[in-house]
Motif scaffolding. Structure first.
Motif, mmCIF file in Angstrom:
data_model
loop_
_atom_site.group_PDB
_atom_site.id
_atom_site.type_symbol
_atom_site.label_atom_id
_atom_site.label_comp_id
_atom_site.label_asym_id
_atom_site.label_seq_id
_atom_site.Cartn_x
_atom_site.Cartn_y
_atom_site.Cartn_z
ATOM 1 N N HIS A 12 0.902 -1.328 0.135
ATOM 2 C CA HIS A 12 -0.176 -0.054 0.147
ATOM 3 C C HIS A 12 0.798 1.131 -0.027
ATOM 4 O O HIS A 12 2.015 1.138 0.256
ATOM 5 N N ASP A 13 0.189 2.458 -0.210
ATOM 6 C CA ASP A 13 1.082 3.523 -0.305
ATOM 7 C C ASP A 13 1.237 4.134 1.100
ATOM 8 O O ASP A 13 0.593 3.943 1.878
ATOM 9 N N ILE A 14 2.706 4.537 1.197
ATOM 10 C CA ILE A 14 2.923 5.402 2.380
ATOM 11 C C ILE A 14 3.721 6.355 2.067
ATOM 12 O O ILE A 14 4.418 6.488 0.966
ATOM 13 N N GLU A 15 3.619 7.286 2.871
ATOM 14 C CA GLU A 15 4.599 8.501 2.869
ATOM 15 C C GLU A 15 5.977 8.372 2.702
ATOM 16 O O GLU A 15 6.614 7.650 3.558
ATOM 17 N N VAL A 16 6.861 9.003 1.961
ATOM 18 C CA VAL A 16 8.196 8.735 1.719
ATOM 19 C C VAL A 16 8.901 10.122 1.867
ATOM 20 O O VAL A 16 8.181 11.019 1.520
ATOM 21 N N GLU A 17 10.225 9.904 1.984
ATOM 22 C CA GLU A 17 10.953 11.330 1.789
ATOM 23 C C GLU A 17 12.400 11.119 1.186
ATOM 24 O O GLU A 17 12.870 9.739 1.260
ATOM 25 N N THR A 18 12.710 11.767 0.372
ATOM 26 C CA THR A 18 14.171 11.809 -0.291
ATOM 27 C C THR A 18 14.992 11.576 0.947
ATOM 28 O O THR A 18 15.010 12.280 1.721
ATOM 29 N N LEU A 19 16.538 11.451 0.406
ATOM 30 C CA LEU A 19 17.658 11.446 1.279
ATOM 31 C C LEU A 19 18.011 12.820 1.642
ATOM 32 O O LEU A 19 18.141 13.268 3.035
ATOM 33 N N ALA A 20 17.661 13.916 0.732
ATOM 34 C CA ALA A 20 18.017 15.194 1.222
ATOM 35 C C ALA A 20 16.942 15.557 2.237
ATOM 36 O O ALA A 20 17.358 16.292 3.068
ATOM 37 N N GLN A 21 15.579 15.096 2.014
ATOM 38 C CA GLN A 21 14.611 15.604 3.019
ATOM 39 C C GLN A 21 15.000 15.169 4.403
ATOM 40 O O GLN A 21 14.825 15.777 5.236
ATOM 41 N N ARG A 50 16.381 7.828 -7.563
ATOM 42 C CA ARG A 50 16.709 8.338 -6.154
ATOM 43 C C ARG A 50 16.496 7.296 -5.127
ATOM 44 O O ARG A 50 15.699 6.356 -5.181
ATOM 45 N N TRP A 51 16.899 7.368 -3.763
ATOM 46 C CA TRP A 51 16.479 6.775 -2.743
ATOM 47 C C TRP A 51 15.542 7.382 -1.969
ATOM 48 O O TRP A 51 15.402 8.535 -1.603
ATOM 49 N N VAL A 52 14.560 6.667 -1.148
ATOM 50 C CA VAL A 52 13.696 7.226 -0.527
ATOM 51 C C VAL A 52 13.360 6.519 0.609
ATOM 52 O O VAL A 52 13.850 5.437 0.913
ATOM 53 N N VAL A 53 12.805 7.001 1.770
ATOM 54 C CA VAL A 53 12.754 6.461 3.206
ATOM 55 C C VAL A 53 11.387 6.712 3.574
ATOM 56 O O VAL A 53 10.809 7.923 3.515
ATOM 57 N N PRO A 54 10.636 5.867 4.151
ATOM 58 C CA PRO A 54 9.313 5.838 4.853
ATOM 59 C C PRO A 54 9.377 7.080 6.090
ATOM 60 O O PRO A 54 10.155 6.973 6.779
ATOM 61 N N SER A 55 8.257 7.965 5.711
ATOM 62 C CA SER A 55 8.361 9.156 6.786
ATOM 63 C C SER A 55 8.216 8.539 8.059
ATOM 64 O O SER A 55 8.602 9.073 9.144
ATOM 65 N N ALA A 56 7.470 7.459 8.237
ATOM 66 C CA ALA A 56 7.196 6.921 9.540
ATOM 67 C C ALA A 56 8.346 6.481 10.299
ATOM 68 O O ALA A 56 8.178 6.174 11.530
ATOM 69 N N PHE A 57 9.599 6.385 9.603
ATOM 70 C CA PHE A 57 10.635 6.028 10.464
ATOM 71 C C PHE A 57 11.363 7.092 11.143
ATOM 72 O O PHE A 57 12.341 6.725 11.806
ATOM 73 N N LEU A 58 10.839 8.256 11.094
ATOM 74 C CA LEU A 58 11.218 9.533 11.611
ATOM 75 C C LEU A 58 10.501 10.062 12.494
ATOM 76 O O LEU A 58 9.265 10.125 12.365
#
Length: 120
Positions: A12-21, A50-58
């Motif tokens: 399912h879709d989850i919010e992600v952020e780029t490494l820069a974000q 690009r690489w992305v990280v789930p926002s829920a990890f932060l």
């Protein structure tokens, strides 16, 4: 529109952020975020170029407490990063909810116990 790489893994879709974000949120250089992914403090997914990280990890002051330890337990148990990511975002009736939600609500011991049981 095609499904994102993260959605393909977690279902399912989850919010992600780029490494820069992520770097900006954590107040560290982007190279440090890459290093955190390599060391298992975070999980990232390659999405196009690009690489992305789930926002829920932060959280506002850093990485969710207990996440790095949970990732390490599962990696040591032979789980690939994609499998770990999927597990973190899959509902577990015994928690209840998703393991990442439990970590975010300071129920890390419960999550770590389940991760240890899965790894052995």
């Amino acid at each position: 529109m095609s499904e994102s790489a993260v959605a393909a893994i977690v279902g399912h879709d989850i919010e992600v952020e780029t490494l820069a974000q992520v770097a900006e949120r954590l107040g560290v250089p982007r190279t440090r975020v890459s290093q955190m992914i390599k060391q298992g403090q975070l999980l990232g997914v390659r999405e196009d170029d690009r690489w992305v990280v789930p926002s829920a990890f932060l959280v506002p002051d850093g990485v969710v407490k207990g996440l790095p330890g949970t990732i390490q337990v599962l990696r040591d148990g032979g789980y690939a990063d994609g499998e770990i990511l999927r597990w973190l975002f899959t509902d577990d009736e015994s928690l209840p909810g998703m393991p990442i939600e439990a970590l975010r609500s300071d129920r890390g011991r419960e999550v770590k116990r389940r991760a240890q049981a899965m790894a052995f």
